[in-house]
Design a protein around this motif. Structure first.
Motif, PDB file in Angstrom:
ATOM      1  N   ALA A 326       0.839  -1.212   0.000  1.00  0.00           N
ATOM      2  CA  ALA A 326       0.000   0.000   0.000  1.00  0.00           C
ATOM      3  C   ALA A 326       0.870   1.258   0.000  1.00  0.00           C
ATOM      4  CB  ALA A 326      -0.953  -0.006   1.193  1.00  0.00           C
ATOM      5  N   THR A 327       1.805   1.300  -0.907  1.00  0.00           N
ATOM      6  CA  THR A 327       2.718   2.449  -0.975  1.00  0.00           C
ATOM      7  C   THR A 327       1.945   3.732  -1.263  1.00  0.00           C
ATOM      8  OG1 THR A 327       4.432   0.996  -1.797  1.00  0.00           O
ATOM      9  CG2 THR A 327       4.787   3.354  -2.103  1.00  0.00           C
ATOM     10  N   GLY A 328       2.219   4.755  -0.520  1.00  0.00           N
ATOM     11  CA  GLY A 328       1.461   5.978  -0.696  1.00  0.00           C
ATOM     12  C   GLY A 328       2.176   7.207  -0.195  1.00  0.00           C
ATOM     13  N   MET A 329       1.384   8.165   0.256  1.00  0.00           N
ATOM     14  CA  MET A 329       1.923   9.457   0.634  1.00  0.00           C
ATOM     15  C   MET A 329       1.187   9.965   1.869  1.00  0.00           C
ATOM     16  SD  MET A 329       1.670  12.942  -1.574  1.00  0.00           S
ATOM     17  CE  MET A 329       2.297  12.279  -3.100  1.00  0.00           C
ATOM     18  N   ALA A 330       1.914  10.663   2.714  1.00  0.00           N
ATOM     19  CA  ALA A 330       1.300  11.273   3.894  1.00  0.00           C
ATOM     20  C   ALA A 330       1.911  12.645   4.116  1.00  0.00           C
ATOM     21  CB  ALA A 330       1.529  10.390   5.120  1.00  0.00           C
ATOM     22  N   MET A 331       1.235  13.418   4.958  1.00  0.00           N
ATOM     23  CA  MET A 331       1.736  14.751   5.291  1.00  0.00           C
ATOM     24  C   MET A 331       2.264  14.680   6.725  1.00  0.00           C
ATOM     25  SD  MET A 331      -0.315  18.393   5.077  1.00  0.00           S
ATOM     26  CE  MET A 331      -1.070  18.072   3.503  1.00  0.00           C
ATOM     27  N   THR A 332       3.363  15.349   6.982  1.00  0.00           N
ATOM     28  CA  THR A 332       3.913  15.308   8.338  1.00  0.00           C
ATOM     29  C   THR A 332       3.140  16.256   9.251  1.00  0.00           C
ATOM     30  OG1 THR A 332       5.573  16.915   7.660  1.00  0.00           O
ATOM     31  CG2 THR A 332       6.249  14.613   7.703  1.00  0.00           C
ATOM     32  N   ALA A 333       3.091  15.908  10.521  1.00  0.00           N
ATOM     33  CA  ALA A 333       2.360  16.737  11.485  1.00  0.00           C
ATOM     34  C   ALA A 333       2.945  18.138  11.568  1.00  0.00           C
ATOM     35  CB  ALA A 333       2.401  16.069  12.862  1.00  0.00           C
ATOM     36  N   LYS A 334       4.255  18.241  11.319  1.00  0.00           N
ATOM     37  CA  LYS A 334       4.907  19.547  11.410  1.00  0.00           C
ATOM     38  C   LYS A 334       5.064  20.204  10.046  1.00  0.00           C
ATOM     39  CE  LYS A 334       7.492  18.535  15.619  1.00  0.00           C
ATOM     40  NZ  LYS A 334       8.789  18.144  16.169  1.00  0.00           N
ATOM     41  N   ALA A 335       4.269  19.782   9.067  1.00  0.00           N
ATOM     42  CA  ALA A 335       4.362  20.380   7.730  1.00  0.00           C
ATOM     43  C   ALA A 335       4.220  21.896   7.843  1.00  0.00           C
ATOM     44  CB  ALA A 335       3.278  19.806   6.829  1.00  0.00           C
ATOM     45  N   LYS A 336       5.110  22.594   7.145  1.00  0.00           N
ATOM     46  CA  LYS A 336       5.102  24.063   7.274  1.00  0.00           C
ATOM     47  C   LYS A 336       4.027  24.701   6.411  1.00  0.00           C
ATOM     48  CE  LYS A 336       9.950  24.615   8.514  1.00  0.00           C
ATOM     49  NZ  LYS A 336      10.333  23.193   8.418  1.00  0.00           N
ATOM     50  N   ASN A 337       3.647  23.989   5.358  1.00  0.00           N
ATOM     51  CA  ASN A 337       2.724  24.601   4.413  1.00  0.00           C
ATOM     52  C   ASN A 337       1.641  23.598   4.024  1.00  0.00           C
ATOM     53  OD1 ASN A 337       1.611  26.308   2.590  1.00  0.00           O
ATOM     54  ND2 ASN A 337       3.445  26.548   1.336  1.00  0.00           N
ATOM     55  N   PRO A 338       0.766  23.241   4.965  1.00  0.00           N
ATOM     56  CA  PRO A 338      -0.188  22.158   4.696  1.00  0.00           C
ATOM     57  C   PRO A 338      -1.160  22.451   3.560  1.00  0.00           C
ATOM     58  CG  PRO A 338      -0.564  23.134   6.884  1.00  0.00           C
ATOM     59  CD  PRO A 338       0.697  23.734   6.345  1.00  0.00           C
ATOM     60  N   GLU A 339      -1.598  23.702   3.429  1.00  0.00           N
ATOM     61  CA  GLU A 339      -2.581  23.997   2.375  1.00  0.00           C
ATOM     62  C   GLU A 339      -1.978  23.755   0.992  1.00  0.00           C
ATOM     63  OE1 GLU A 339      -2.126  26.031   4.981  1.00  0.00           O
ATOM     64  OE2 GLU A 339      -4.012  25.572   6.005  1.00  0.00           O
ATOM     65  N   ALA A 340      -0.779  24.284   0.784  1.00  0.00           N
ATOM     66  CA  ALA A 340      -0.129  24.077  -0.515  1.00  0.00           C
ATOM     67  C   ALA A 340       0.227  22.604  -0.695  1.00  0.00           C
ATOM     68  CB  ALA A 340       1.119  24.940  -0.615  1.00  0.00           C
ATOM     69  N   ALA A 341       0.635  21.963   0.404  1.00  0.00           N
ATOM     70  CA  ALA A 341       0.988  20.538   0.318  1.00  0.00           C
ATOM     71  C   ALA A 341      -0.234  19.723  -0.098  1.00  0.00           C
ATOM     72  CB  ALA A 341       1.529  20.048   1.657  1.00  0.00           C
ATOM     73  N   TRP A 342      -1.402  20.102   0.410  1.00  0.00           N
ATOM     74  CA  TRP A 342      -2.610  19.372   0.032  1.00  0.00           C
ATOM     75  C   TRP A 342      -2.906  19.514  -1.454  1.00  0.00           C
ATOM     76  CZ3 TRP A 342      -5.550  15.542   1.231  1.00  0.00           C
ATOM     77  CH2 TRP A 342      -6.756  15.375   0.554  1.00  0.00           C
ATOM     78  N   VAL A 343      -2.659  20.679  -2.017  1.00  0.00           N
ATOM     79  CA  VAL A 343      -2.893  20.871  -3.451  1.00  0.00           C
ATOM     80  C   VAL A 343      -2.041  19.866  -4.239  1.00  0.00           C
ATOM     81  CG1 VAL A 343      -2.733  22.498  -5.383  1.00  0.00           C
ATOM     82  CG2 VAL A 343      -3.464  23.308  -3.132  1.00  0.00           C
ATOM     83  N   LEU A 344      -0.797  19.717  -3.803  1.00  0.00           N
ATOM     84  CA  LEU A 344       0.086  18.759  -4.470  1.00  0.00           C
ATOM     85  C   LEU A 344      -0.387  17.319  -4.211  1.00  0.00           C
ATOM     86  CD1 LEU A 344       2.617  17.972  -6.022  1.00  0.00           C
ATOM     87  CD2 LEU A 344       3.963  18.332  -3.963  1.00  0.00           C
ATOM     88  N   PHE A 345      -0.772  17.052  -2.970  1.00  0.00           N
ATOM     89  CA  PHE A 345      -1.266  15.723  -2.587  1.00  0.00           C
ATOM     90  C   PHE A 345      -2.452  15.336  -3.476  1.00  0.00           C
ATOM     91  CE2 PHE A 345      -3.863  12.775  -0.222  1.00  0.00           C
ATOM     92  CZ  PHE A 345      -2.993  12.016   0.562  1.00  0.00           C
ATOM     93  N   GLU A 346      -3.370  16.264  -3.618  1.00  0.00           N
ATOM     94  CA  GLU A 346      -4.597  16.009  -4.383  1.00  0.00           C
ATOM     95  C   GLU A 346      -4.272  15.779  -5.860  1.00  0.00           C
ATOM     96  OE1 GLU A 346      -7.407  19.299  -4.602  1.00  0.00           O
ATOM     97  OE2 GLU A 346      -8.863  18.020  -3.585  1.00  0.00           O
ATOM     98  N   TRP A 347      -3.358  16.576  -6.364  1.00  0.00           N
ATOM     99  CA  TRP A 347      -3.004  16.456  -7.785  1.00  0.00           C
ATOM    100  C   TRP A 347      -2.295  15.137  -8.040  1.00  0.00           C
ATOM    101  CZ3 TRP A 347       1.378  16.890 -11.229  1.00  0.00           C
ATOM    102  CH2 TRP A 347       1.023  17.179 -12.557  1.00  0.00           C
TER     103      TRP A 347
END
Lengths: 451, 317
Positions: A326-347
């Motif tokens: 189940a290789t995938g992707m996650a965001m770190t709890a200390k992510a500095k830029n979660p909103e922008a990171a989510w845009v990339l995650f979603e794309w």
């Protein structure tokens, strides 16, 4: 988090891919979930730099340019994934915003409070919808007590029922053995017989091994075999590895030991310098055990038109074929830029890269709506699709991973003591005891550290 | 009055002297500052940080669950059978590697110190393995030494069909020693060659005129005058051998990964430390093991230094 909570977290893995997992008893929700939660916003204001730690062969420079062209306010700072660097970045309090991981690592990362709760983002996403997520994404769900239930902390990029087989028809013809039917699963006992018949030698030299598998994942295979009998490699609360006092587990371990001892699989005393996939595509293996993803590379110049995909074998007659990565992707709890990171995650997970991955055949898409994009043009692809469709119905049960240790601990101990047992420096029983002791020491430490 | 004048002159000289000393001090510290800053930031700080970590249960990922353990990690290492096994294998490797590497380097340096045609080409050729990246060198060795498809066995196959000696699995330490000698001997050879060229020809010529044989000249003139260089090489080789980690990992006969260990004979101390840290996430214990190694290396180096006055001959004493 208490020990009970972590134990429950691990217990919850059993229900990882089920729609209504059973809540574990005696578990208290932890603060981590709330602490890492992002307040939902109607439309995140995304901009700035996203530090993205992944593998370049799964995120091309072209895709990076496409993403930044479509999102000019966001700059992607790509870092090639490296486990040591990831640890160092976390230890320094400067982790990447997004990173690559595998399902078996999720419990460990959750226990260490490294992952951010992405549910608020999923809730408002028009691309990644809850009812469209493949069951393998349940590896990334957690409600504070149980894996497989609750909020999403990531998602897989693609997945496969991982216990299927690929057979080299040429090897079967040479050995004068009929190729097994692709609509009926073999048993592991039949595979052992095939391994023996298909192995080809010249003096001491091995020209072809009868059977091959991914050495890194042998413990996961044992877990799946045991799950057929309702047993596990671990005690119920994950407080210890329990093989030697579990006759069924001993039988499973003995099976893999005997294959190595019979020298019909690559082993520490007769090793292959390359992974089993390479051996197979070079014609050095009769049968290899890999998931659907392997179909994208199984046909090489050597094996073209001579490969057939077979259903996952059974140990006790119960069909199970879950993913083990189940290789995938996650965001770190200390992510500095979660909103922008989510845009990339979603794309990455729902946009063009996901479509490209689905079409490539390198795995089953993480979104059910993209299943239809999997390639089915060549006769081999069609045959693989036929087998895959049969296997998907057995793919929803998940494996149970121990949250107190890193995913590599059991297999490292197995590899270490297997060599000594094969050399006759210890008996099979002593080998099992040694594997248990080494793993249980690590579990004990994990409990004491996280408990 | 005179005394006052003298005193004034003395003061002026003193100021001048202090001014020059000050300028020299500033120059000195200015020039060494880049190294000193780098040394403090990249060596001293990590060392102290590592010492701190070695007293904890740090797991490498976050600091939330760190607990102070005092000297528990050090006490544990002394009773850890795997750590002790790693030390014993490292001792075997060091005992084989150091004398072989020194002897071979001296032999090559002696050969290349002869006035023969193509000397430059030979020097380049023998030095080459030293500059090849170790990963690439190991990859080639794996291809040569592979049990079923290696070049070495292919040659043996011509003599005895079906030969499949598992060099990397069953002769792991022997292959490792030869590999490390091969990759490291070039550097030692160049330094010894420079040492040989620094020995005045007249001394050897005088010995030969006095009737000494070339062998006697070598042991009575060349070797004693070369002992400072040999001493340096011995210390460096010892330290390098005790810290060997990359070569045994690269020579693992299976595909490499976090969970594939070298064959048992090649589980040196540093490979054990690597797996403790990165597979089991025992950063605290791992750094304690590293500090123990540091102390062992220091002790051994001091012993070698202490013996040096008996066998190292400096020209200026």
């Amino acid at each position: 988090m208490g020990v009970g909570g972590l134990g429950a977290l691990g217990v919850g893995l059993a229900a990882c891919a089920q729609p209504t997992p059973t809540a574990a008893p005696q578990a208290e929700p932890t603060k981590a979930s709330a602490a890492t939660q992002v307040p939902p916003t109607a439309k995140p204001a995304a901009g700035g730099t996203v530090v993205f730690m992944h593998q370049r062969n799964e995120w091309s420079e072209d895709q990076e340019k496409q993403f930044m062209a479509a999102n000019p306010a966001i700059k992607v700072e790509f870092i090639q994934f490296d486990a040591t660097r990831f640890m160092a970045m976390n230890a320094a309090g400067n982790p990447p915003d997004l990173f690559r991981l595998q399902g078996p690592e999720v419990p460990d990362y959750l226990a260490r409070k490294i992952l951010k709760n992405l549910q608020p983002f999923f809730d408002i996403s028009t691309v990644l919808k809850a009812d469209d997520l493949a069951p393998s994404n349940n590896y990334y769900k957690w409600d504070g007590k149980t894996i497989g239930k609750g909020d999403l902390y990531g998602m897989c990029k693609d997945w496969s029922p991982d216990f299927t087989l690929f057979a080299n028809k040429k090897a079967f013809a040479e050995a004068n053995v009929p190729v097994p039917a692709d609509d009926k699963p073999l048993t592991y006992q039949e595979i052992a017989q095939l391994a023996s018949k298909l192995t080809k030698k010249e003096g001491d030299r091995t020209l072809r091994w009868g059977f091959g598998y991914h050495g890194d994942w042998i413990d996961r295979t044992m877990m799946n075999m045991l799950a057929e009998t309702g047993k596990s490699l671990f005690a119920d609360d994950f407080s210890r590895l329990a093989i030697s006092d579990n006759p069924e587990a001993v039988k499973v371990a003995r099976y893999w030991f005997d294959l190595a001892k019979a020298n019909v699989v690559a082993n520490p005393l007769n090793p292959s310098p390359q992974w089993a996939g390479d051996d197979f595509t070079k014609g050095l293996l009769g049968v290899v055990q890999y998931g659907y993803w392997f179909s994208a590379m199984a046909e090489s110049d050597v094996t073209k038109d001579n490969v057939v995909m077979l259903p996952a074998p059974t140990w006790a007659g119960v069909r199970r074929d879950p993913t083990m990565t189940a290789t995938g992707m996650a965001m770190t709890a200390k992510a500095k830029n979660p909103e922008a990171a989510w845009v990339l995650f979603e794309w990455y997970n729902g946009g063009q890269p996901a479509i490209d991955r689905a079409k490539s055949g390198w795995g089953v898409p993480a979104l059910k709506s993209q299943y239809k994009l999997m390639p089915a043009e060549t006769p081999f692809q069609k045959q693989c699709q036929k087998v895959l469709q049969g296997e998907l119905q057995y793919a929803s049960d998940a494996l149970q991973f121990n949250p107190f240790i890193k995913a590599d601990v059991v297999i490292t101990a197995w590899n270490k003591y297997l060599e000594q047992a094969l050399r006759g420096k210890m008996t099979f029983e002593e080998m099992l005891k040694s594997v248990e002791k080494e793993t249980n020491d690590a579990i004990k430490e994990g409990i004491s550290r996280l408990g | 009055m005179t005394a006052v004048q003298l005193s004034g002159a003395g003061r002026r000289r003193g100021w001048r002297f202090r001014g020059r000393a000050w300028r020299e001090a500033v120059s000195f510290y200015g020039f060494i500052a880049p190294w000193l800053i780098g040394f403090v930031l990249l060596s001293v700080v990590p060392l102290v940080f590592g010492l701190g970590i070695s007293l904890t249960n740090y797991d490498g990922l976050n600091l939330d669950s760190v607990r102070f353990l005092g000297l528990q990690n050090y006490a544990r290492a002394l009773h850890d059978a795997e750590a002790l096994f790693g030390i014993s294998r490292t001792a075997v490797f060091t005992a084989l590697y150091v004398p072989l590497a020194l002897t071979f380097a001296l032999f090559l340096a002696g050969l290349l110190n002869q006035d023969v045609r193509g000397r430059g080409a030979f020097r380049t050729l023998f030095y080459l393995p030293y500059v090849i990246p170790i990963g690439a060198a190991a990859w080639v060795w794996r291809l040569v030494a592979d049990g079923n498809y290696g070049l070495l066995n292919a040659l043996l196959h011509l003599l005895r069909p079906g030969t499949a000696v598992q060099w990397l699995a069953n002769y792991a330490t022997q292959v490792l020693v030869v590999f490390v000698v091969w990759t490291s001997v070039g550097g030692a050879m160049v330094i010894l060659l420079a040492g040989l060229q620094g020995i005045p020809k007249e001394l050897r010529e005088a010995a030969l005129i006095d009737g000494a044989t070339p062998l006697r000249t070598f042991f009575a003139i060349t070797v004693p005058l070369l002992t400072p260089v040999l001493f340096f090489q011995l210390v460096m080789n010892l330290i390098g051998a005790l810290q060997t980690m990359v070569a045994p990992m690269l020579l693992i006969p299976q595909p490499m990964g976090f969970n594939v260990l070298p064959p048992q004979d090649n589980r040196l101390y540093m490979t054990f430390v690597y797996f403790e840290i990165f597979t089991k996430a025992r950063f605290g214990y791992g750094t304690a093991l590293l500090w123990i190694l540091f102390l062992l290396v220091l002790a051994l180096t001091l012993v070698v230094f202490a013996t040096s006055r008996f066998w190292v001959h400096y020209e200026v004493e």
